[in-house]
Design a protein around this motif. Structure first.
Motif, PDB file in Angstrom:
ATOM      1  N   UNK A  15       1.041  -1.002  -0.007  1.00 18.70           N
ATOM      2  CA  UNK A  15      -0.047   0.208  -0.015  1.00 18.70           C
ATOM      3  C   UNK A  15       0.888   1.426  -0.110  1.00 18.70           C
ATOM      4  N   UNK A  16       0.617   2.190  -0.809  1.00 18.50           N
ATOM      5  CA  UNK A  16       1.391   3.352  -0.927  1.00 18.50           C
ATOM      6  C   UNK A  16       0.629   4.515  -0.441  1.00 18.50           C
ATOM      7  N   UNK A  17       1.078   5.391   0.478  1.00 17.73           N
ATOM      8  CA  UNK A  17       0.050   6.286   0.928  1.00 17.73           C
ATOM      9  C   UNK A  17       0.971   7.381   1.679  1.00 17.73           C
ATOM     10  N   UNK A  18       0.370   8.525   1.881  1.00 16.53           N
ATOM     11  CA  UNK A  18       1.082   9.761   2.470  1.00 16.53           C
ATOM     12  C   UNK A  18       0.949   9.662   3.981  1.00 16.53           C
ATOM     13  N   UNK A  19       1.902   9.722   4.846  1.00 16.15           N
ATOM     14  CA  UNK A  19       1.892  10.278   6.368  1.00 16.15           C
ATOM     15  C   UNK A  19       2.249  11.489   6.533  1.00 16.15           C
ATOM     16  N   UNK A  20       1.462  12.379   6.751  1.00 21.71           N
ATOM     17  CA  UNK A  20       1.852  13.790   6.687  1.00 21.71           C
ATOM     18  C   UNK A  20       2.012  14.269   5.351  1.00 21.71           C
TER      19      UNK A  20
ATOM     20  N   UNK B 120       4.755   1.577  19.986  1.00 22.49           N
ATOM     21  CA  UNK B 120       3.730   1.299  18.857  1.00 22.49           C
ATOM     22  C   UNK B 120       3.057   2.539  18.483  1.00 22.49           C
ATOM     23  N   UNK B 121       3.915   3.785  18.203  1.00 21.32           N
ATOM     24  CA  UNK B 121       3.253   4.875  18.014  1.00 21.32           C
ATOM     25  C   UNK B 121       2.630   5.110  16.745  1.00 21.32           C
ATOM     26  N   UNK B 122       3.037   4.478  15.708  1.00 19.06           N
ATOM     27  CA  UNK B 122       2.159   4.477  14.205  1.00 19.06           C
ATOM     28  C   UNK B 122       1.334   3.375  14.111  1.00 19.06           C
ATOM     29  N   UNK B 123       1.091   2.674  15.192  1.00 21.56           N
ATOM     30  CA  UNK B 123       0.147   1.652  15.134  1.00 21.56           C
ATOM     31  C   UNK B 123       0.635  -0.048  15.201  1.00 21.56           C
ATOM     32  N   UNK B 124      -0.251  -0.993  14.578  1.00 20.50           N
ATOM     33  CA  UNK B 124       0.407  -2.262  14.764  1.00 20.50           C
ATOM     34  C   UNK B 124       1.208  -2.351  13.579  1.00 20.50           C
ATOM     35  N   UNK B 133      13.732   9.110   4.773  1.00 21.44           N
ATOM     36  CA  UNK B 133      13.969  10.396   6.033  1.00 21.44           C
ATOM     37  C   UNK B 133      15.471  10.762   5.586  1.00 21.44           C
ATOM     38  N   UNK B 134      15.713  11.574   6.282  1.00 24.41           N
ATOM     39  CA  UNK B 134      17.216  12.056   6.510  1.00 24.41           C
ATOM     40  C   UNK B 134      17.594  12.578   7.833  1.00 24.41           C
ATOM     41  N   UNK B 135      18.783  12.614   8.252  1.00 29.63           N
ATOM     42  CA  UNK B 135      19.283  13.084   9.614  1.00 29.63           C
ATOM     43  C   UNK B 135      20.490  14.127   9.261  1.00 29.63           C
ATOM     44  N   UNK B 165      11.911  13.989  12.399  1.00 32.18           N
ATOM     45  CA  UNK B 165      10.729  13.605  12.436  1.00 32.18           C
ATOM     46  C   UNK B 165       9.880  12.885  11.377  1.00 32.18           C
ATOM     47  N   UNK B 166       8.808  12.226  11.590  1.00 30.63           N
ATOM     48  CA  UNK B 166       7.864  11.777  10.605  1.00 30.63           C
ATOM     49  C   UNK B 166       6.534  11.990  11.101  1.00 30.63           C
ATOM     50  N   UNK B 167       5.827  12.539  10.290  1.00 32.98           N
ATOM     51  CA  UNK B 167       4.394  13.175  10.561  1.00 32.98           C
ATOM     52  C   UNK B 167       4.295  13.889  11.912  1.00 32.98           C
ATOM     53  N   UNK B 168       5.162  14.867  12.352  1.00 31.56           N
ATOM     54  CA  UNK B 168       5.447  15.467  13.563  1.00 31.56           C
ATOM     55  C   UNK B 168       5.795  14.541  14.623  1.00 31.56           C
ATOM     56  N   UNK B 169       6.088  13.458  14.570  1.00 29.77           N
ATOM     57  CA  UNK B 169       6.634  12.516  15.531  1.00 29.77           C
ATOM     58  C   UNK B 169       8.073  12.361  15.354  1.00 29.77           C
TER      59      UNK B 169
END
Lengths: 322, 205
Positions: A15-20, B120-124, B133-135, B165-169
């Motif tokens: 599944x491809x989708x955007x997170x933020x 498990x902040x993003x779910x299961x 991502x980058x640092x 961060x990803x999605x503010x996390x």
């Protein structure tokens, strides 16, 4: 090192989708097989209630597997065994932080869909339940949730991997408290792996093609496996493990971890036994530590167990020809 | 012994992947030394650097407590040994952890990295994801982050530098010689994070 890639280009489970603002992919082979890698050197315990799941988590289980009945009770009850009650699976998911797995019937695509929609962390397409399709297993590439499958030999293991299984376990003979069949199965897999590796090392492509035919699996997967000298996914032991020493023994045979079914919660010292099996699995290389673990359990409290020679139902044969 | 001595905590989880990534990072950097599995307090006491791998943090913590490794790791961190914790490893390094569904946790932690974790902040598993991502703060450009039932950092103390961060996390942090990531750099071919860590160990040594 086991490579994690291996995606089918058109796998429907991805599944491809955007997170933020970030583009993400879910359900890839790296994520499914990677999940199984996080379980390595751990013990997955069969549970039927929230209370058992909490005992398992406190004892150091790396995940729990939810069933309606433990395999020993499935054997006793007879009839058709199906996936567990969704309500109980959800209650367990809300009460423990470790991954929660559940079993579906072999080939039962919709039981698997239901478990996927329930958000279980892994689905076990299991011979402990009554098969829904004797001739076909589920095409697991269609799912975002990873699958584990049982195997008695290399051919079964590779056919399941080709269908998209992210993890393999031996079948053993579930619900017997007898480790003998699991030992046979892992030794089968190991000896067949040595055979294809030696063919690969000798550079005999023709013989490797014959092996692919014999194993009823694609040449490319046989070649990849032969070059690795091991299964390309994580491989656990399962079926009949009941004591710490059973678990440690299977680790010495090259298993990446352990599933314990009836062995713990059909014994009379479940709590201690759960801890002891975890200790023996973690410290399997150290006989003194395994002895300490074995000392935590009382053989008089072990499940009685069954001779696997005279069983009315051999669960391991389910789905083995497909 | 010549070179650095880096250990991978080998209680449970993806130990082999971290050994391989660390080994390759050292080879590419031309840094000499040993990479080995460590399980016991004695093995840990000889280390110049430690990687705590991915796995189940409750399992790694409980078992490390039983055999005394937890105490030894704490001593070593206090003496300045660099540590890289990926996923479960970052949870273990933290001061406090809660689970997204179950709530506050009383699991054994190293209590050093001044962060609060949400497990498990993003779910299961079905919500596990890959993303670029980058640092940049530590000079690591875009690479593929592999997030498996990943935790995030919900609170970070003053001494903690937020790396990504990803999605503010918050998904990557650094405090002195301690690096924690929500993702698994050991599961991809990009060695940048392990190289950065090996360099830290080399400098400290």
């Amino acid at each position: 090192m086991i490579p994690l890639s291996g995606d089918l280009g058109n796998a429907k489970g991805i599944v491809r989708e955007n997170l933020g603002s970030i583009e993400t992919r879910r359900g890839t082979s790296t994520l499914k097989r990677g999940f199984a890698h996080m379980l390595k050197n751990g013990v997955v315990m069969d549970v039927t209630t929230v209370e058992q799941a909490q005992i398992a988590e406190d004892a150091g289980a790396v995940a729990v597997m939810v069933l309606d009945k433990l395999p020993a009770d499935v054997r006793k009850a007879g009839g058709v065994a199906r996936t567990a009650s969704i309500r109980i699976i959800e209650e367990i998911m809300d009460s423990v932080t470790i991954p929660v797995m559940a079993k579906c019937r072999i080939g039962h695509v919709y039981e698997a869909q239901v478990l996927g929609a329930t958000d279980v962390d892994m689905i076990d397409e299991s011979e402990v339940l009554t098969p829904a399709d004797e001739f076909h297993h589920i095409w697991k590439w269609d799912f975002t949730t990873p699958f584990v499958n049982g195997a008695r030999n290399l051919g079964e293991a590779l056919r399941r991997i080709e269908e998209g299984a992210a993890m393999i376990r031996t079948k053993g003979e579930p619900g017997t408290g007898n480790v003998a069949e699991a030992v046979i199965h892992i030794k089968n897999v190991n000896s067949e792996l040595r055979r294809i590796k030696s063919i690969y090392d000798a550079g005999d492509e023709q013989d490797l093609v014959s092996m692919a035919r014999e194993l009823k699996v694609s040449y490319s997967l046989v070649e990849e496996t032969a070059s690795l000298g091991r299964l390309p996914v994580v491989n656990f032991a399962a079926g009949g493990i009941s004591t710490p020493a059973d678990a440690a023994y299977l680790m010495t045979l090259g298993c990446d971890g352990i599933f314990v079914g009836s062995g713990i919660f059909k014994s009379d010292d479940a709590k201690e036994r759960a801890q002891a099996v975890v200790l023996a699995t973690t410290f399997w290389e150290d006989p003194d530590k395994v002895k300490e673990a074995q000392k935590m359990v009382d053989e008089r409290q072990s499940m009685l167990g069954l001779d696997t020679k005279n069983l009315e139902l051999r669960m391991q044969e389910r789905g083995s020809t497909a | 012994m010549t070179g650095v001595n880096i250990g991978i905590l080998a209680v449970q989880g993806d130990v082999a992947e971290n050994i391989s990534a660390t080994r390759m990072a050292m080879d590419e950097l031309g840094i000499e030394g040993v990479v080995s599995q460590v399980k016991t307090p004695e093995q840990i006491s000889d280390l110049d650097g430690l990687v705590i791998p991915g796995g189940e943090s409750t399992v790694i913590g409980t078992l490390s407590l039983i055999n005394g490794s937890m105490k030894k790791i704490k001593e070593k961190i206090a003496s300045g040994m660099p540590v890289l914790g990926t996923c479960a490893g970052m949870i273990l390094l933290s001061k406090k952890a809660k689970d997204r569904v179950v709530g506050e946790m009383e699991q054994p932690l190293l209590d050093y990295l001044d962060i609060k974790i949400e497990r498990n902040a993003f779910g299961r598993q079905k919500d596990s994801f890959e993303a670029d991502i980058s640092l940049e703060k530590i000079g690591i450009p875009k690479f593929m982050g592999v997030f498996i039932r990943a935790p995030s950092v919900v609170d970070a103390g003053k001494a903690v530098e937020v790396l990504s961060k990803v999605d503010e996390k918050i998904v990557a942090v650094k405090q002195g010689n301690i690096i924690g990531t929500s993702f698994h750099p050991e599961l991809t071919e990009d060695l940048a994070v392990h190289k950065y860590f090996v360099n830290l160990v080399q400098k400290k040594n």
